[in-house]
Design a protein around this motif. Sequence first.
Motif, short mmCIF file in Angstrom:
data_model
loop_
_atom_site.label_atom_id
_atom_site.label_comp_id
_atom_site.label_asym_id
_atom_site.label_seq_id
_atom_site.Cartn_x
_atom_site.Cartn_y
_atom_site.Cartn_z
N ASP A 73 -51.05 -47.29 -15.44
CA ASP A 73 -51.28 -47.88 -14.13
C ASP A 73 -51.16 -46.89 -12.98
O ASP A 73 -51.01 -47.28 -11.82
N GLY A 104 -55.89 -53.05 -11.67
CA GLY A 104 -54.46 -52.97 -11.94
C GLY A 104 -54.18 -53.02 -13.43
O GLY A 104 -55.03 -53.40 -14.24
N ASP A 105 -52.97 -52.59 -13.81
CA ASP A 105 -52.53 -52.59 -15.21
C ASP A 105 -53.50 -51.83 -16.12
O ASP A 105 -53.74 -52.23 -17.26
#
Length: 268
Positions: A73, A104-105
């Motif tokens: 991330d 994201g992630d």
Amino acid sequence: MSRRIGLLFLTVAALLLSACGKESSWEEEEIVEESNRIITDDVKVNWELEKNQASGKSDLIRISVTNKGEPMDDFEVNHEKLLHLIVVSKDLSYFNHIHPEYKGDGVFEIENEFPAGGEYRMIADFKPTNGHSISKMDWVTVEGEAAQGVAVKVDDRLEKKVDGMNVVLSVEPGLETGKEVTLKFTVSEGDGKEPVTDLEPYLGSIGHVVVLSEDGERYLHVHALEEQGSGPEALFETEFPQSGVYKVWGQFQRDGEVVTVPYVVEVP
């Protein structure tokens, strides 16, 4: 003589006993912290395609990046983007250079309208924080009827005309394997081939170049030389790892539009 030997034996024994009374040298060594540097082999990319149900024409490309099985991330901006995605058809006739949105992630997403079904080479370029630039690629199958394949043919002349611009590719000192070469693009326009001197920066440099072998297995990350102007010449350095046929895509920006110029070369 025996007296001297006896004294020597006693001296060595005393030294050994003295050493045994000291703490182990292992405990005196400096503790070195394990590096947090990201290793390329630990980084994996998963590719997913999801058909746009509304239009049925485009596919959502989802790219998930992990490091040691955990979502990555933390990315650095590299050539003005977090991730560069190169999409090439198996016969090398279709090429697209796009930039997915970071969700994201470790997940990036973008829609792409493929010209037909079949196999496509997906290449992701990115730079994790605390790591080197990484390229990951894989073959992905797109649903739908595949198009008739186009044969990859080596160009007799490395001069192309695209969107009113004449672009000539030359390789200095010449095409060969295992040595650094310079790809020089010379850009002009019109019948008089007037030099083009108003190329705009594209992704932080004078242009962008992608090279892929005919079988799609060798991808060359090509770098533009620094401190170049705005034409008519654009210089890039690379090295061909093996002999064979390669396709070269040069990309340049002018008047806000990106022009892609393809060439096919054979490296002896």
